[in-house]
Design an enzyme around this catalytic site. Structure first.
Site, PDB file in Angstrom:
ATOM      1  N   ASP A 147       0.885  -1.165   0.000  1.00 51.06           N
ATOM      2  CA  ASP A 147       0.000   0.000   0.000  1.00 51.06           C
ATOM      3  C   ASP A 147       0.922   1.214   0.000  1.00 51.06           C
ATOM      4  O   ASP A 147       1.531   1.540   1.016  1.00 51.06           O
ATOM      5  CB  ASP A 147      -0.882  -0.039   1.262  1.00 51.06           C
ATOM      6  CG  ASP A 147      -1.721   1.221   1.437  1.00 51.06           C
ATOM      7  OD1 ASP A 147      -1.704   2.101   0.540  1.00 51.06           O
ATOM      8  OD2 ASP A 147      -2.394   1.336   2.484  1.00 51.06           O
ATOM      9  N   ASP A 157     -13.078   4.840   1.948  1.00 52.51           N
ATOM     10  CA  ASP A 157     -11.658   4.904   2.315  1.00 52.51           C
ATOM     11  C   ASP A 157     -11.220   6.350   2.495  1.00 52.51           C
ATOM     12  O   ASP A 157     -11.060   7.092   1.529  1.00 52.51           O
ATOM     13  CB  ASP A 157     -10.826   4.217   1.220  1.00 52.51           C
ATOM     14  CG  ASP A 157      -9.317   4.267   1.500  1.00 52.51           C
ATOM     15  OD1 ASP A 157      -8.884   4.947   2.469  1.00 52.51           O
ATOM     16  OD2 ASP A 157      -8.562   3.628   0.743  1.00 52.51           O
TER      17      ASP A 157
HETATM   18  P1  ADP Z   1      -3.012   7.092   3.431  1.00 50.95           P
HETATM   19  O1  ADP Z   1      -3.836   5.992   2.875  1.00 50.95           O
HETATM   20  O2  ADP Z   1      -3.375   8.419   2.862  1.00 50.95           O
HETATM   21  O3  ADP Z   1      -1.546   6.854   3.397  1.00 50.95           O
HETATM   22  P2  ADP Z   1      -3.705   6.226   6.103  1.00 50.95           P
HETATM   23  O4  ADP Z   1      -4.800   5.288   5.804  1.00 50.95           O
HETATM   24  O5  ADP Z   1      -2.454   5.663   6.690  1.00 50.95           O
HETATM   25  O6  ADP Z   1      -3.390   7.214   4.950  1.00 50.95           O
HETATM   26  O7  ADP Z   1      -4.305   7.312   7.083  1.00 50.95           O
HETATM   27  C1  ADP Z   1      -3.522   8.359   7.527  1.00 50.95           C
HETATM   28  C2  ADP Z   1      -4.403   9.342   8.198  1.00 50.95           C
HETATM   29  O8  ADP Z   1      -5.020   8.721   9.309  1.00 50.95           O
HETATM   30  C3  ADP Z   1      -3.631  10.522   8.739  1.00 50.95           C
HETATM   31  O9  ADP Z   1      -4.295  11.714   8.410  1.00 50.95           O
HETATM   32  C4  ADP Z   1      -3.611  10.272  10.210  1.00 50.95           C
HETATM   33  O10 ADP Z   1      -3.550  11.484  10.920  1.00 50.95           O
HETATM   34  C5  ADP Z   1      -4.947   9.588  10.400  1.00 50.95           C
HETATM   35  N1  ADP Z   1      -4.988   8.826  11.638  1.00 50.95           N
HETATM   36  C6  ADP Z   1      -4.182   7.817  12.021  1.00 50.95           C
HETATM   37  N2  ADP Z   1      -4.494   7.402  13.243  1.00 50.95           N
HETATM   38  C7  ADP Z   1      -5.521   8.175  13.654  1.00 50.95           C
HETATM   39  C8  ADP Z   1      -6.301   8.261  14.841  1.00 50.95           C
HETATM   40  N3  ADP Z   1      -6.079   7.471  15.864  1.00 50.95           N
HETATM   41  N4  ADP Z   1      -7.273   9.183  14.869  1.00 50.95           N
HETATM   42  C9  ADP Z   1      -7.514   9.995  13.851  1.00 50.95           C
HETATM   43  N5  ADP Z   1      -6.836   9.975  12.708  1.00 50.95           N
HETATM   44  C10 ADP Z   1      -5.842   9.069  12.627  1.00 50.95           C
HETATM   45 MG    MG Z   2      -4.636   4.451   2.118  1.00 52.20          MG
END
Ligand code: ADP
Ligand code: MG
Length: 625
Positions: free
Chosen positions: A25, A208
């Site tokens: 991913d 998502d």
């Molecule tokens: P991407 O797919 O864009 O790489 P992710 O699915 O890893 O992203 O999600 C990242 C986002 O999730 C970030 O904006 C992060 O701040 C948020 N995030 C991660 N953990 C938490 C949490 N416990 N509460 C709220 N937001 C969260």
């Molecule tokens: Mg993602």
């Protein structure tokens, strides 16, 4: 003689030898790598036990490169050399980036190749190279942990990624030394990870919300087969935006103006993100901001957070509605709503999405790992560790693909939301007598006129045998492969001459452009049909006038002066009317011309037959029948 056996590509010749495949991913905010252990997909941690690799790359002065958490630490002190959210730049031109980002987060350098480069103290790097650094770390992590070289990887991309963005992702993987088995859409991978292939048949929605992108997909599951009915989303909406609204709130509370220095801005954004995460488990969060001379502390409550992010959550529901409409499914038909991405940890998001879909959404305890796990399940199938029949993923074309025909009209070959892989062919013909080349212009969009669609590429087919207009047969084939990449080829059927391109558009479409194109097509539907009819009549008028002029030149002498004058007058009238915008008047003028030219046409035919028969008798012709 015994036949030599050849194993299928990707299939092991020794069935008991497992091939190492990973699912990756490549996220805007975080990236992950997963593999199958004891028949179960698991994400792999780094040596510190961290599974999420922040998608951040730091370019140091001594030209060393840091990736992940180590790189993230430089974000505040050295923002220009610390590249975050590079996924947003994949497959984009400098103009695209400028249109989206103001002020620009980095110093960009325009290059000849249309791929902009980010200026860093370790040299200028493209988004592809930055992504390749992230992928290299994940590849290394997998090889270290698995103790062997990888056979291949399945990499996920947002469903909205267009051709250029998918190509850029593939290029990054190649640069990292990864063999890309396939690119799959993130929501599709997530649905697989949730085991929704095991549910009884039905329609599901995958919501998502990550750090930088939002995707909604409506999938139909039939006996374990996923079919993407529709996708929609926003490639510039995610948890980063939650951080931004909280950061703005902090600035407002502290009376800071808009252009504070970069390092303070980053400190505030970081604090905002921390507060947001705290609020998923606590009812309030303390925020401390350090200034050179003082420290300020604020408290943000969950209610305040909710009111700050509500407009953003609401913004995700619009594409949800559109996806449902595109999929032609009613809300009641949705059997399950799957939550994916770190931002679906935010309780308010779950509530609002549940409200919208009128049901409790499914949330994994780690919604940010499910995409990588689903990719891995697919990777395992693709390298032959599992039967291919175990899983079949289908995705769709986000915007119609077609080509330009006479009169600058678009002929759609593959309509939007067609499931891929798909191959469609259509026959075209020449417009002029003796035409030996044809220019193929590939476009993408929903509108009827070329100028309202996006140009993807052009090529020409040469060596068409010179024939009478309309008699050559040119078969144009559009093929969208499993990765969503388009190949177009054209073939003249009698001679077999062929030509084609793999469409690698120099820049991608932003999702707001996609949205605008869709809205425009709805708004302008009537107008477009009128324009299409007008263009069609104009093209036909041109053809008629051209054919008449050629015939008059050859056989004009069979007409009397008076007859000739009548035809010329009608032709002039048609030539005049065709420049206007009344398609019915053009049609009428053509009928008029047809009428006065009737005598010429029939006399000409007689004379041609007479010419052909000179020196022969009718019986001879009959005998040949
Ligand atoms: P991407 O797919 O864009 O790489 P992710 O699915 O890893 O992203 O999600 C990242 C986002 O999730 C970030 O904006 C992060 O701040 C948020 N995030 C991660 N953990 C938490 C949490 N416990 N509460 C709220 N937001 C969260
Ligand atoms: Mg993602």
């Amino acid at each position: 003689m015994a036949l030599i056996q050849i194993s299928e590509p990707g299939q092991s010749s020794k069935p008991h030898e497992r091939k190492l495949a990973v699912g990756i991913d490549l996220g805007t905010t975080n990236s992950l790598v997963a593999t199958v252990r004891s028949g179960k997909a698991v994400t792999l941690p780094d040596e510190k036990g961290e599974h999420l690799l922040p998608s951040v790359v730091y370019y140091a002065k001594d030209k060393s490169i840091l990736v992940g958490t180590a790189a993230k630490q430089h974000k505040i002190t050295d923002p220009l050399n610390t590249i975050t959210s590079v996924k947003r730049y994949m497959g984009r031109s400098l103009e695209d980036i400028k249109a989206k980002e103001s002020p620009l987060h980095y110093e960009f350098v325009q290059t000849d190749s249309n791929v902009p480069r980010i200026k860093t103290q370790a040299g200028n790097v493209s988004a592809i190279e930055v992504s390749a650094e992230i992928l290299s770390v994940l590849k290394q992590r997998a090889e270290l942990s698995l103790g062997d070289e990888l056979t291949g990887a399945v990499i996920t991309v947002p469903a909205y990624f267009d051709d250029a963005q998918r190509q850029a992702t593939k290029d990054a993987a190649r640069l990292a030394g990864l063999n890309v088995l396939r690119l799959i859409n993130e929501p599709t991978a997530a649905a697989v990870a949730y085991g929704l292939d095991k549910i009884s048949n039905g329609v599901i929605a995958v919501y998502d919300l990550g750090g930088g992108t939002f995707d909604i997909s409506i999938l139909r599951v039939t006996q374990g087969v996923f079919e993407v009915l529709a996708t929609a989303g926003d490639t510039a909406l995610g948890g980063d935006d939650f951080d931004n609204v909280i950061a703005n709130w902090i600035k407002q509370q502290l009376d800071l103006d808009a252009d504070i220095d970069k390092s303070l801005r980053n400190q505030i954004t970081h604090a905002a993100c921390q507060a947001k995460q705290t609020l998923t488990t606590e009812r309030s969060a303390d925020i401390t901001i350090k200034f050179p001379d003082k420290e300020a502390t604020l408290t943000l409550s969950r209610e305040q957070l909710n009111s700050l992010i509500d407009p953003l959550i609401k913004k995700t529901l619009l594409p949800c509605r559109r996806a449902l409409r595109d999929a032609q499914v009613e809300l009641e038909e949705i059997k399950a709503v799957v939550m994916v991405g770190g931002s679906t940890r935010v309780l308010r998001v779950r509530d609002k999405v549940g409200e919208f879909f009128q049901q409790q959404p499914m949330v994994d305890s780690n919604p940010d790992t499910v995409v990588a796990l689903g990719a891995e399940i697919q990777a395992d199938v693709l390298v032959g560790n599992k039967a291919e029949s175990d899983l079949l993923l289908l995705d769709v074309v986000p915007l119609s693909l077609g080509l330009e025909t006479m009169g600058e009209l678009v002929e759609k070959i593959i309509p939007r939301n067609t499931t891929i892989p798909v191959t469609r062919a259509q026959d075209f013909t020449t417009y002029k007598d003796g035409q030996t080349a044809m220019s193929i212009h590939v476009v993408q969009g929903e509108r009827e006129l070329v100028s309202d669609c996006r140009s993807l590429g052009r090529f020409s087919l040469k060596g068409i045998p010179p024939l009478v207009a309309g008699s050559a047969r040119i078969r144009v084939t559009f093929e969208v492969d499993a990765d969503g990449l388009l190949h177009v080829s054209a073939r003249e059927e009698t001679t077999g001459v062929e030509s084609g391109i793999e469409v690698k558009p120099s820049y991608g479409l932003t999702d707001s452009e996609i949205e605008k194109m869709l809205l425009d097509s709805m708004e302008h539907a009537e107008e477009d049909i009128a324009a299409r009819m007008l263009h069609e009549q104009q093209v036909e008028a041109d053809r008629v006038l051209e054919a008449l002029a050629a015939a008059l030149e050859d056989d004009g002498d069979i007409l009397s002066e008076q007859e000739r004058q009548k035809i010329d007058a009608a032709a002039q009238q048609l030539a005049k009317i065709k420049t206007g915008n009344d398609d019915r008047a053009i049609k009428q003028a053509m009928q008029e011309l047809d009428k006065v030219a009737e005598v010429f046409v029939s006399r000409r035919m007689d004379s041609n037959i007479r010419k052909a028969m000179a020196g022969h008798n009718v019986d001879e012709f009959k005998a040949q029948d």
